[in-house]
Write an enzyme that holds these catalytic residues in place. Structure first.
Site, PDB file in Angstrom:
ATOM      1  N   ASP A  10       0.850  -1.179   0.000  1.00 51.50           N
ATOM      2  CA  ASP A  10       0.000   0.000   0.000  1.00 51.50           C
ATOM      3  C   ASP A  10       0.888   1.231   0.000  1.00 51.50           C
ATOM      4  O   ASP A  10       2.129   1.128  -0.017  1.00 51.50           O
ATOM      5  CB  ASP A  10      -0.955   0.004   1.205  1.00 51.50           C
ATOM      6  CG  ASP A  10      -0.215   0.101   2.534  1.00 51.50           C
ATOM      7  OD1 ASP A  10       1.043   0.140   2.530  1.00 51.50           O
ATOM      8  OD2 ASP A  10      -0.879   0.144   3.583  1.00 51.50           O
TER       9      ASP A  10
ATOM     10  N   ASP B  60       1.349   4.985   2.038  1.00 48.01           N
ATOM     11  CA  ASP B  60       0.952   5.782   3.195  1.00 48.01           C
ATOM     12  C   ASP B  60       1.432   7.218   3.022  1.00 48.01           C
ATOM     13  O   ASP B  60       2.568   7.458   2.583  1.00 48.01           O
ATOM     14  CB  ASP B  60       1.557   5.205   4.483  1.00 48.01           C
ATOM     15  CG  ASP B  60       1.149   3.766   4.722  1.00 48.01           C
ATOM     16  OD1 ASP B  60      -0.015   3.433   4.424  1.00 48.01           O
ATOM     17  OD2 ASP B  60       1.989   2.973   5.198  1.00 48.01           O
TER      18      ASP B  60
ATOM     19  N   ASP C 260      -3.435   5.013   2.337  1.00 47.91           N
ATOM     20  CA  ASP C 260      -3.779   5.448   3.688  1.00 47.91           C
ATOM     21  C   ASP C 260      -3.319   6.889   3.886  1.00 47.91           C
ATOM     22  O   ASP C 260      -2.172   7.235   3.575  1.00 47.91           O
ATOM     23  CB  ASP C 260      -3.108   4.555   4.742  1.00 47.91           C
ATOM     24  CG  ASP C 260      -3.638   3.126   4.701  1.00 47.91           C
ATOM     25  OD1 ASP C 260      -4.727   2.916   4.144  1.00 47.91           O
ATOM     26  OD2 ASP C 260      -2.945   2.222   5.217  1.00 47.91           O
TER      27      ASP C 260
END
Length: 544
Positions: free
Chosen positions: A350, A352, A468
């Site tokens: 992912d 961030d 995120d």
């Protein structure tokens, strides 16, 4: 640390039958270290010299380089896989190896290893220059190659906390650490967090070693590397594979749990409950889809995409998107990419981002405004904010496929609390994708998801990526940056060190001195390390 032997987990006949089917993997060689371009082919094929600047100095190195090239030697300005002779002045073999690895951030074969370059003293170079050709390498020229592993392997100097050790992204003991991580994951699936943490700690120690283990004896005295872990180390070094690990990887429970915990929004406890209910595949979840949370349904729907690593190029595209959305409401907002990409990784699961601004009041409501804007607007290539990149022929780059905002915790944080209370948005974003096929597990959805009901052409042009977003108050930014950079084990060890050794409580908000009953301010990460009495480690050295 102990764990149950396999004979207690599986019937003996089953173990014997499966053992015969388990192939022993061969040990991989280290990948060559990419370096700079070498000088044009010299008079002596097969000879490529690299001069170590450490203690030699830049000016002297430049002089010696010109001297060697003038005599027909090929000299490379950077270490690469083409190097055959590493020449150093006033350094030991271990010092040369660690210096090169620090410069290249890659494991390096030393002169005593098969296929590796020879580590030589400057005397070989001067003798070669005097006769105008490479002289034969004699033992007196070598930088203690025979004693090299012993020179590096100083177990008492291996400190017990990961935050005390330099842990680069690439290391020398990949086969062993991979095996230990499998056992750690298996222990976690069985609910034994203590055993899992033990394997993780052992793997972290091996990642920090500046040399490759040659025998289990070299691991003697290393923190967390005794008992079961040492048995695994010995088996891999002797047999090039660990049968226990291979057995675990083919077991039904491990494979099913690994599959289920890979779903966005599914933790070990949920996966364990599903496994007990007979769930073995993603299609088995269709029967209980109504019981899934919105997060889990999104994770299941986009499972194929989310299992693919996010590349650094994709992370940069996501950064452009995030900055553009936030700057529409707060032009001077600061956005920093954290996580594995800040530690030097080229791929991750992912992306961030940490968000802050000197005017902390301006951050109120910013995240919701940006998210609402992304949802209400039909994203176009303009979301790249005028970036000179050539935008792909796709007009849905900013569509949020899923998001959940967690509001900032305003409760009083006591000294013992280390939980993250920052305002956070966990999302799945559609990013441009060069692939033209979307098959596999995305077909679980009766109607494939497409932003704003886009047609097949748009559907083939994006992929789902986890993003995120974390909003941190400016006064807490340094602590949030440290906490969200990772790695997970590094952060866990940093907090453990703070508590056990310094009687302090560390979180992504502050460092609290429990004896002085006060918080310690910090304007940068270096100050936090200084508060704890630790040597500062750059993000690239926190891959524990």
């Amino acid at each position: 640390m102990h764990c149950h032997p396999l004979s207690l987990c599986y019937p003996l006949r089953f173990c014997d039958a499966v053992m015969s089917l388990v192939p022993l993997k061969r040990r991989r060689r280290s990948e060559p270290v990419p370096g700079g371009t070498t000088s044009p082919a010299g008079t002596f094929p097969g000879v490529c010299v690299f001069l170590v600047e450490r203690r030699m100095g830049r000016a002297r190195r430049a002089f010696l380089t010109a001297l060697a090239q003038g005599k027909g030697f090929s000299v490379t300005p950077e270490y690469s896989d083409a190097v055959t002779h590493v020449v150093s002045e006033q350094n030991s073999g271990s010092e040369v190896l660690m210096w090169i690895e620090r410069q290249s951030s890659r494991p390096v074969e030393h002169g005593g290893a098969q296929g590796g370059p020879q580590f030589l003293d400057i005397t070989w170079f001067t003798e070669s220059m005097s006769v105008g050709r490479p002289v034969g390498v004699e033992p007196r020229h070598c930088l203690g190659v025979e004693e090299f592993p012993a020179a590096c392997n100083k177990a008492p100097e291996t400190l017990p906390y990961a935050c005390q050790r330099r842990t680069p992204l690439h290391h020398h003991n990949q086969e062993i650490t991979d095996a230990l991580h499998v056992l750690a994951k298996a222990a976690s699936f069985e609910g034994s967090e203590v055993r899992s943490l033990g394997f993780i700690r052992a793997a972290s120690v091996l990642k920090s070693l500046p040399f490759r283990l040659r025998s289990a004896e070299e691991a003697r005295g290393l923190p967390w590397c005794g008992g079961h872990c040492r048995t695994v180390i010995q088996e891999i070094l002797e047999d090039e594979a660990c049968r226990e690990v291979e057995m675990v990887k083919i077991s039904d429970q491990y494979r099913s749990m690994e599959l289920l915990t890979g779903i966005f929004g599914v933790g070990v406890r949920t996966a364990e409950r599903w496994y007990r209910e007979g769930v073995r595949s993603l299609r088995d979840l269709q029967s209980i889809e109504r019981k899934l949370t919105a997060e889990q349904r999104a994770g299941l729907r986009h499972y194929t995409d989310l299992q693919q690593p996010v590349t650094r190029e994709e992370a940069v595209r996501a950064e452009l998107l995030v900055k553009d959305a936030l700057q529409r409401f707060l032009p001077e907002v600061q956005v920093t990419m954290t996580g594995g990409f800040r530690r030097g990784k080229q791929q991750g699961h992912d992306v961030d981002f940490l968000i802050t601004h000197p005017d902390e009041g301006a951050l109120t409501g910013l995240l919701k405004k940006a998210v609402d804007w992304l949802e209400s607007k039909e994203p176009t290539s303009a979301l790249l904010g005028g970036c000179p990149m050539n935008p792909p022929p796709f007009h849905y780059m900013g569509m949020l496929l899923y998001h959940q905002i967690k509001e900032r915790s305003h409760g009083r944080r006591t000294a013992s609390i280390t939980m993250d209370g920052h305002e956070t948005c966990f999302s799945i974003v559609a990013l441009p994708n060069g692939d033209t096929e979307r098959t596999g597990l995305d077909a679980l959805s009766p109607e494939p998801v497409s932003p704003h009901g886009a047609g097949p052409e748009a559907l083939a042009s994006w992929r789902a990526v986890r993003v995120d977003l974390v909003v941190a108050a400016y006064s807490e930014y340094s602590y949030a940056l440290l906490g969200w950079t990772g790695s997970k084990h590094f952060e866990r060890e940093l907090r453990r060190f703070s508590s056990h050794k310094k009687k302090m409580s560390l979180s992504s908000h502050r460092l609290y001195d429990t004896e002085q009953c006060c918080s310690l301010p910090a304007t940068c990460e270096e100050e936090i390390f200084a508060h704890l009495g630790l040597q500062y480690l750059t993000p690239s050295d926190r891959n524990a």
